[in-house]
Write a protein that holds these residues in place. Structure first.
Motif, short mmCIF file in Angstrom:
data_model
loop_
_atom_site.label_atom_id
_atom_site.label_comp_id
_atom_site.label_asym_id
_atom_site.label_seq_id
_atom_site.Cartn_x
_atom_site.Cartn_y
_atom_site.Cartn_z
N THR A 1 -65.30 8.46 35.56
CA THR A 1 -63.57 8.33 35.66
C THR A 1 -62.82 9.51 35.84
OG1 THR A 1 -64.48 9.04 33.38
CG2 THR A 1 -64.81 7.08 33.62
N CYS A 2 -63.05 10.71 36.21
CA CYS A 2 -62.19 11.53 36.50
C CYS A 2 -63.02 12.65 36.95
CB CYS A 2 -62.77 12.31 34.56
SG CYS A 2 -64.18 13.25 34.26
N PHE A 3 -61.86 13.64 37.87
CA PHE A 3 -62.11 14.41 38.37
C PHE A 3 -61.86 16.20 38.06
CE2 PHE A 3 -57.61 13.56 39.26
CZ PHE A 3 -57.10 14.77 39.10
N THR B 1 -57.57 11.45 43.44
CA THR B 1 -58.16 10.91 42.72
C THR B 1 -59.38 9.90 43.94
OG1 THR B 1 -56.43 9.14 43.50
CG2 THR B 1 -56.24 9.75 41.31
N GLU B 2 -59.09 10.64 44.78
CA GLU B 2 -59.91 10.14 46.37
C GLU B 2 -61.43 11.20 45.98
OE1 GLU B 2 -58.22 7.45 49.28
OE2 GLU B 2 -56.52 6.98 47.10
N LEU B 3 -60.81 12.08 46.98
CA LEU B 3 -61.40 13.16 47.58
C LEU B 3 -62.29 14.43 47.46
CD1 LEU B 3 -58.26 14.23 50.48
CD2 LEU B 3 -60.42 12.23 51.32
#
Length: 110
Positions: free
Chosen positions: A11-13, A43-45
């Motif tokens: 849910t987070c990075f 949000t992806e890498l």
């Protein structure tokens, strides 16, 4: 456990503060569209320090990026997003590469 690169969780990075400030926040060459794409990519890498590329412990954590989905989300043209991705590679914000499962992927350089 904190890592020294961009790290995705459910849910987070997390982002390494100093590298993010240097590569993104204080980068006068990035325009508004490029910054918005960088924020989407966060949000992806995952990331890996550029200086450690292809070292013995390189996770080769490149991921495929769906330029069309980013374009729809941000209201841009797909061709503009592809161009921005190339520009971000040239600015050493992201790195293009491949892994065992991804032929053309990207990851952050921090």
């Amino acid at each position: 456990m904190a890592r020294n690169s961009v790290n995705q969780q459910i849910t987070c990075f997390s982002v390494p503060r100093e590298a993010f400030l240097e590569r993104v926040v204080n980068n006068d060459e990035l325009d508004k569209k490029q910054l918005r794409v960088v924020l989407m990519l966060l949000t992806e890498l995952e990331g890996w320090p550029e200086s450690k590329t292809y070292a013995d412990n390189d996770p080769e954590n490149f991921r495929r990026v769906d330029a069309d989905a980013i374009a729809r989300t941000l209201g841009y043209k797909k061709s503009d997003v592809k161009c921005i991705l190339e520009e971000l590679v040239d600015l050493h914000v992201i790195q293009e590469g491949r892994s065992k499962t991804v032929k053309k992927g990207y990851r952050f350089t921090f």
